[in-house]
Design a protein around this motif. Sequence first.
Motif, mmCIF file in Angstrom:
data_model
loop_
_atom_site.group_PDB
_atom_site.id
_atom_site.type_symbol
_atom_site.label_atom_id
_atom_site.label_comp_id
_atom_site.label_asym_id
_atom_site.label_seq_id
_atom_site.Cartn_x
_atom_site.Cartn_y
_atom_site.Cartn_z
ATOM 1 N N UNK A 127 -23.791 -16.599 -17.228
ATOM 2 C CA UNK A 127 -23.731 -18.068 -17.263
ATOM 3 C C UNK A 127 -22.583 -18.544 -18.149
ATOM 4 N N UNK A 128 -21.517 -17.739 -18.223
ATOM 5 C CA UNK A 128 -20.365 -18.092 -19.045
ATOM 6 C C UNK A 128 -20.595 -17.906 -20.535
ATOM 7 N N UNK A 129 -21.763 -17.330 -20.912
ATOM 8 C CA UNK A 129 -22.098 -17.176 -22.327
ATOM 9 C C UNK A 129 -22.106 -15.700 -22.733
ATOM 10 N N UNK A 130 -21.750 -15.471 -23.982
ATOM 11 C CA UNK A 130 -21.720 -14.148 -24.595
ATOM 12 C C UNK A 130 -23.140 -13.824 -25.071
ATOM 13 N N UNK A 131 -23.861 -12.969 -24.297
ATOM 14 C CA UNK A 131 -25.289 -12.741 -24.549
ATOM 15 C C UNK A 131 -25.579 -11.564 -25.472
ATOM 16 N N UNK A 132 -24.754 -10.508 -25.411
ATOM 17 C CA UNK A 132 -25.080 -9.297 -26.172
ATOM 18 C C UNK A 132 -23.831 -8.449 -26.354
ATOM 19 N N UNK A 133 -23.776 -7.713 -27.460
ATOM 20 C CA UNK A 133 -22.696 -6.752 -27.693
ATOM 21 C C UNK A 133 -23.313 -5.496 -28.301
ATOM 22 N N UNK A 134 -22.773 -4.340 -27.942
ATOM 23 C CA UNK A 134 -23.295 -3.078 -28.481
ATOM 24 C C UNK A 134 -22.280 -1.963 -28.298
ATOM 25 N N UNK A 135 -22.698 -0.740 -28.595
ATOM 26 C CA UNK A 135 -21.777 0.394 -28.458
ATOM 27 C C UNK A 135 -22.556 1.698 -28.309
ATOM 28 N N UNK A 136 -21.876 2.706 -27.803
ATOM 29 C CA UNK A 136 -22.379 4.082 -27.795
ATOM 30 C C UNK A 136 -21.290 4.960 -28.401
ATOM 31 N N UNK A 137 -21.706 6.038 -29.089
ATOM 32 C CA UNK A 137 -20.735 6.880 -29.792
ATOM 33 C C UNK A 137 -20.142 7.947 -28.870
ATOM 34 N N UNK A 138 -19.621 7.490 -27.756
ATOM 35 C CA UNK A 138 -18.901 8.362 -26.819
ATOM 36 C C UNK A 138 -17.627 7.631 -26.428
ATOM 37 N N UNK A 139 -16.493 8.308 -26.535
ATOM 38 C CA UNK A 139 -15.226 7.660 -26.208
ATOM 39 C C UNK A 139 -14.256 8.601 -25.528
ATOM 40 N N UNK A 140 -13.008 8.204 -25.506
ATOM 41 C CA UNK A 140 -11.976 8.991 -24.843
ATOM 42 C C UNK A 140 -11.838 10.391 -25.417
ATOM 43 N N UNK A 141 -12.093 10.539 -26.727
ATOM 44 C CA UNK A 141 -11.985 11.858 -27.369
ATOM 45 C C UNK A 141 -12.984 12.839 -26.767
ATOM 46 N N UNK A 142 -14.187 12.350 -26.424
ATOM 47 C CA UNK A 142 -15.202 13.225 -25.829
ATOM 48 C C UNK A 142 -14.780 13.717 -24.449
ATOM 49 N N UNK A 143 -14.097 12.831 -23.700
ATOM 50 C CA UNK A 143 -13.613 13.221 -22.366
ATOM 51 C C UNK A 143 -12.549 14.302 -22.498
ATOM 52 N N UNK A 144 -11.620 14.108 -23.444
ATOM 53 C CA UNK A 144 -10.576 15.110 -23.692
ATOM 54 C C UNK A 144 -11.199 16.454 -24.073
ATOM 55 N N UNK A 145 -12.208 16.397 -24.944
ATOM 56 C CA UNK A 145 -12.861 17.630 -25.406
ATOM 57 C C UNK A 145 -13.553 18.354 -24.256
ATOM 58 N N UNK A 146 -14.194 17.582 -23.350
ATOM 59 C CA UNK A 146 -14.853 18.184 -22.176
ATOM 60 C C UNK A 146 -13.844 18.912 -21.294
ATOM 61 N N UNK A 147 -12.707 18.258 -21.037
ATOM 62 C CA UNK A 147 -11.668 18.870 -20.196
ATOM 63 C C UNK A 147 -11.157 20.150 -20.851
ATOM 64 N N UNK A 148 -10.896 20.082 -22.166
ATOM 65 C CA UNK A 148 -10.384 21.250 -22.896
ATOM 66 C C UNK A 148 -11.389 22.395 -22.868
ATOM 67 N N UNK A 149 -12.673 22.077 -23.038
ATOM 68 C CA UNK A 149 -13.721 23.107 -23.089
ATOM 69 C C UNK A 149 -13.912 23.768 -21.735
ATOM 70 N N UNK A 150 -14.016 22.945 -20.679
ATOM 71 C CA UNK A 150 -14.306 23.475 -19.342
ATOM 72 C C UNK A 150 -13.129 24.289 -18.795
ATOM 73 N N UNK A 151 -11.904 23.818 -19.052
ATOM 74 C CA UNK A 151 -10.731 24.522 -18.524
ATOM 75 C C UNK A 151 -10.194 25.591 -19.490
ATOM 76 N N UNK A 152 -10.746 25.609 -20.706
ATOM 77 C CA UNK A 152 -10.307 26.603 -21.680
ATOM 78 C C UNK A 152 -8.865 26.406 -22.123
ATOM 79 N N UNK A 153 -8.483 25.149 -22.366
ATOM 80 C CA UNK A 153 -7.100 24.848 -22.753
ATOM 81 C C UNK A 153 -7.086 24.081 -24.072
#
Length: 224
Positions: free
Chosen positions: A149-175
């Motif tokens: 309705x054009x209003x800012x109702x809620x804000x939050x976060x989770x402790x997962x970011x771009x670094x976790x994606x990089x780490x997953x790629x490095x771990x799975x591919x062994x690089x």
Amino acid sequence: NISKIIVGISGSQILSTRKDVVDKILKGIVKQSDIVNSVAKVRLEYSKTMKEPIHLIPINYRIDDSPALINPRQMMGQKLYSRFHVASVSKTVISNIENCLKHCQLSVESYVAEPYGSALASLSDNELNIGSLLIDIGGSSTSFCIIYDGKFYHVGHVLIGGHNITKDIATILGIRMEVAEKIKNLNNTLIISPVEEKEVIKFRANESYEEQTIVRISREDLRN
């Protein structure tokens, strides 16, 4: 020269709460002063805590036992019930930001929750009104906000970011992490066509010219 700036605060630093305020309507008709009094009550409550409200958004109002209203001005009644969404930040965080900027000869004009700023910058009026969840992926955390309705109702976060994606790629591919970061940045879309799924990504697993190992992975496998 720039002297004042608007500072974006990560969603990981922001507490999102609802505040209900009840006020007697002074002259029997709701005036702007009644709205201001309700806002002042919320600000006074926060002045006694270690939290600083950076957004104070009116969600709705009620007069006596009436249904929820968007704008109660000029309506008659005995009591005004106000509901606010308050996005607040630790005063310690605010003090440290302002102290840091003071050394750069800058002062803060105001603060904005980063995901809310991103929503205002990227969503259309229609998306703001029908309701949207905006996800803002950072390095170590991901912030999000809900607009309805054009209003800012809620804000939050989770402790997962771009670094976790990089780490997953490095771990799975062994690089190494640097190589995984490069792969992520060059091939970072999850929305790919059936033709693109079969496309093969080739990269060097190390920088050594004596031992150049070429690794291959399909876009589909990288996405998964």
